[in-house]
Design a protein around this motif. Structure first.
Motif, PDB file in Angstrom:
ATOM      1  N   ASP A 155      -3.224   6.520   0.347  1.00 53.83           N
ATOM      2  CA  ASP A 155      -4.249   7.516   0.696  1.00 53.83           C
ATOM      3  C   ASP A 155      -3.675   8.924   0.850  1.00 53.83           C
ATOM      4  N   SER A 156      -2.341   9.027   0.979  1.00 51.72           N
ATOM      5  CA  SER A 156      -1.730  10.344   1.155  1.00 51.72           C
ATOM      6  C   SER A 156      -1.497  11.058  -0.168  1.00 51.72           C
ATOM      7  N   LEU A 157      -1.554  10.322  -1.270  1.00 52.43           N
ATOM      8  CA  LEU A 157      -1.292  10.943  -2.564  1.00 52.43           C
ATOM      9  C   LEU A 157      -2.520  11.732  -3.022  1.00 52.43           C
ATOM     10  N   PRO A 158      -2.335  12.939  -3.523  1.00 51.01           N
ATOM     11  CA  PRO A 158      -3.466  13.773  -3.932  1.00 51.01           C
ATOM     12  C   PRO A 158      -4.169  13.254  -5.185  1.00 51.01           C
ATOM     13  N   PRO A 180       0.814  -1.230   0.000  1.00 48.16           N
ATOM     14  CA  PRO A 180       0.000   0.000   0.000  1.00 48.16           C
ATOM     15  C   PRO A 180       0.845   1.277   0.000  1.00 48.16           C
ATOM     16  N   TYR A 181       2.146   1.146  -0.260  1.00 48.81           N
ATOM     17  CA  TYR A 181       3.038   2.305  -0.194  1.00 48.81           C
ATOM     18  C   TYR A 181       3.659   2.591  -1.555  1.00 48.81           C
ATOM     19  N   LEU A 182       3.923   3.871  -1.777  1.00 48.56           N
ATOM     20  CA  LEU A 182       4.788   4.302  -2.856  1.00 48.56           C
ATOM     21  C   LEU A 182       6.124   4.661  -2.211  1.00 48.56           C
ATOM     22  N   VAL A 183       7.174   3.950  -2.592  1.00 43.91           N
ATOM     23  CA  VAL A 183       8.497   4.172  -2.006  1.00 43.91           C
ATOM     24  C   VAL A 183       9.261   5.145  -2.901  1.00 43.91           C
ATOM     25  N   VAL A 184       9.673   6.252  -2.312  1.00 45.56           N
ATOM     26  CA  VAL A 184      10.409   7.282  -3.039  1.00 45.56           C
ATOM     27  C   VAL A 184      11.845   7.289  -2.519  1.00 45.56           C
ATOM     28  N   SER A 185      12.810   7.233  -3.420  1.00 43.88           N
ATOM     29  CA  SER A 185      14.210   7.205  -2.988  1.00 43.88           C
ATOM     30  C   SER A 185      15.083   7.851  -4.048  1.00 43.88           C
ATOM     31  N   GLY A 186      16.312   8.116  -3.664  1.00 47.01           N
ATOM     32  CA  GLY A 186      17.245   8.699  -4.613  1.00 47.01           C
ATOM     33  C   GLY A 186      18.551   9.079  -3.959  1.00 47.01           C
ATOM     34  N   THR A 187      19.396   9.715  -4.754  1.00 46.41           N
ATOM     35  CA  THR A 187      20.715  10.152  -4.295  1.00 46.41           C
ATOM     36  C   THR A 187      20.871  11.643  -4.581  1.00 46.41           C
ATOM     37  N   ILE A 188      21.302  12.369  -3.562  1.00 46.71           N
ATOM     38  CA  ILE A 188      21.514  13.813  -3.707  1.00 46.71           C
ATOM     39  C   ILE A 188      22.898  14.058  -4.316  1.00 46.71           C
TER      40      ILE A 188
END
Length: 467
Positions: free
Chosen positions: A435-438, A379-387
């Motif tokens: 549910d948190s995504l607009p 039920p999650y969208l996982v957001v990740s990355g490298t700065i």
């Protein structure tokens, strides 16, 4: 005569070398005392293409499964110990007086490859987000660090390892204090005891050491509890050390442990095999309060003492920590127990939870090499990355803003920071609930904040198709 002797000698050598291979049909090695999975039989084809590493994979498979592997490992370890007083694996350090130490603690002990200032900042930041989330849900948060054995008992360490002046734990302590994170200093508690409370040939404390840690924690929580100071004990030589068995699979020495002669009042709620199970629920109707403990292997011996003092207790070895447990069970207290040698995991195993919402930011865009990736996980969208490292300092903060495609609604979150193998703590990651995504079509900005200045360093338009 000489040629005949050579032929016999070669045939004998080949026969000896063939035994492990031929014996695999009857005495294949299918389990190991090492903390890893054995390799699987490779295939000629891989993902529909020829496996170009087939011979290399077969070599690895043979090394893992050859017949009599534990016997040969044990014999080899004994020979090297007797002749050179050294270990045959970098996972175990052979000390003096029959002591063994875990090789994974050597860098921390000698001060090599310590966490950088940025990585320490990342860990303290992540723990602060975790602590704030626990407290917002009306539970008390407590961090417990189990010391490395050579942090406490290094008299038997080999002479060629020199103890450093500082360690990761000592470097992290000021940051924990700055963020008001309650952390139990078990190092000082153990050093006050004259008796050795860790096993000689294991990485962990014995039951008496577990009781000391338990008493320190319960005193910190100001919860009335059995101290075990007056409980009769039995000493039994039955403990096989983890690193002893790793080094000598068939010749590990049993060590003495202490067992408390007490009738336990707690009961298991779920089916339990042993105290190393990934999830254990206990109940003791004669007690009050509830506890959720995220633990590692040091928590195996802690479990009965804590379980006996709470009406309801939940013990998890699952990583990453699933903070839905907090919502589901609403415990009075949340304890995060972690071995000193595993502290970097606070920057790699990001808990399953959303970061806190903060005020939206107006920031200019800046072209950088920052990355942004998304993937679905239940039920999650996982957001990740490298700065982009050129944009970061030791105390740069990272935020993620999420908007609908029309930019009518925007929510900005603090994110967790991650340690990267090829970087200096310049990763980020967060779980967003469906549910948190607009909307399904969203716009994301990665925002950096440093000394009251903000920049958008990466933007992405994303369409989420939930499975």
């Amino acid at each position: 005569m000489k040629e005949k002797f050579c032929i016999i000698y070669i045939a004998l050598v080949l026969a000896i070398l063939a035994v492990p291979l031929a014996g695999m049909s009857f005495w294949s090695t299918d389990s190991t005392t090492e903390n890893r999975e054995l390799s699987k039989l490779p295939s000629f084809m891989k993902d529909g293409k020829p496996n170009l590493k087939y011979m290399e994979d077969m070599g690895t498979y043979f090394e893992d499964h050859m017949a009599f592997r534990p016997h040969m490992l044990t014999a080899n370890a004994c020979i090297w110990d007797k002749l050179a007083k050294t270990s045959t694996t970098d996972q175990v350090v052979t000390g003096k007086n029959g002591w063994l130490y875990f090789g994974g603690t050597i860098d921390d002990y000698t001060g090599r490859n310590l966490l950088s200032d940025r990585e320490l900042y990342d860990i303290a930041h992540n723990l602060a987000l975790l602590k704030d989330y626990v407290e917002q849900n009306k539970s008390r948060f407590l961090l417990v660090i189990a010391p490395n054995k050579n942090t406490l008992y290094d008299d038997s360490m080999p002479y060629y390892y020199k103890r450093a002046d500082v360690s990761n734990l000592e470097n992290l302590q000021p940051l924990l204090e700055e963020k008001d994170i309650a952390c139990i200093d078990l190092v000082q508690a153990f050093r006050k005891e004259e008796e050795v409370l860790y096993f000689r040939r294991d990485t962990h404390w014995n039951n008496e050491g577990a009781v000391l840690a338990y008493n320190v924690v319960m005193n910190e929580l100001e919860k009335e509890h059995e101290t075990y100071l007056n409980v009769p004990v039995q000493k039994v030589r039955d403990h096989i050390g983890d690193i002893d068995e790793l080094l000598y699979p068939l010749a590990a020495e049993a060590e003495e442990d202490i067992y408390y002669d007490k009738e336990w009042q707690y009961e298991y709620v779920n089916e339990v095999t042993d105290h190393m199970d990934p999830w254990i629920e206990t109940s003791n109707p004669k007690k009050t309060g509830s506890l959720l403990m995220y633990r590692d292997s040091f928590g195996e011996s802690l479990l009965p003492f804590f379980a006996d003092e709470y009406r309801n207790a939940y013990f998890s070895r699952l990583v990453p920590y699933n903070m839905e447990n907090l919502i589901q069970y609403q415990p009075d207290t949340v304890i995060v127990e972690k071995a000193e040698r595993q502290m970097a995991a606070f920057g790699t195993e990001i808990p399953i939870m959303e970061g806190p919402v903060v005020d939206n930011m107006s920031a200019p865009e800046k072209k950088t090499e920052t990355t942004l990736e998304t993937e679905q996980d239940g039920p999650y969208l996982v957001v990740s990355g490298t700065i982009d490292p050129d944009c970061m300092t030791d105390q740069t903060d990272v935020y993620l803003s999420v908007s609908d495609s029309g930019r009518q609604k925007t929510v900005t979150y603090e994110v967790f920071y991650t340690l990267k193998k090829d970087g200096d703590g310049n990763g980020y990651k967060m779980y967003l609930k469906k549910d948190s995504l607009p909307a399904d079509d969203i716009h994301m900005n990665v925002i950096l904040s440093d000394k009251d200045a903000q920049w958008i360093v990466q933007s992405e338009d994303i369409t989420v198709t939930w499975e």
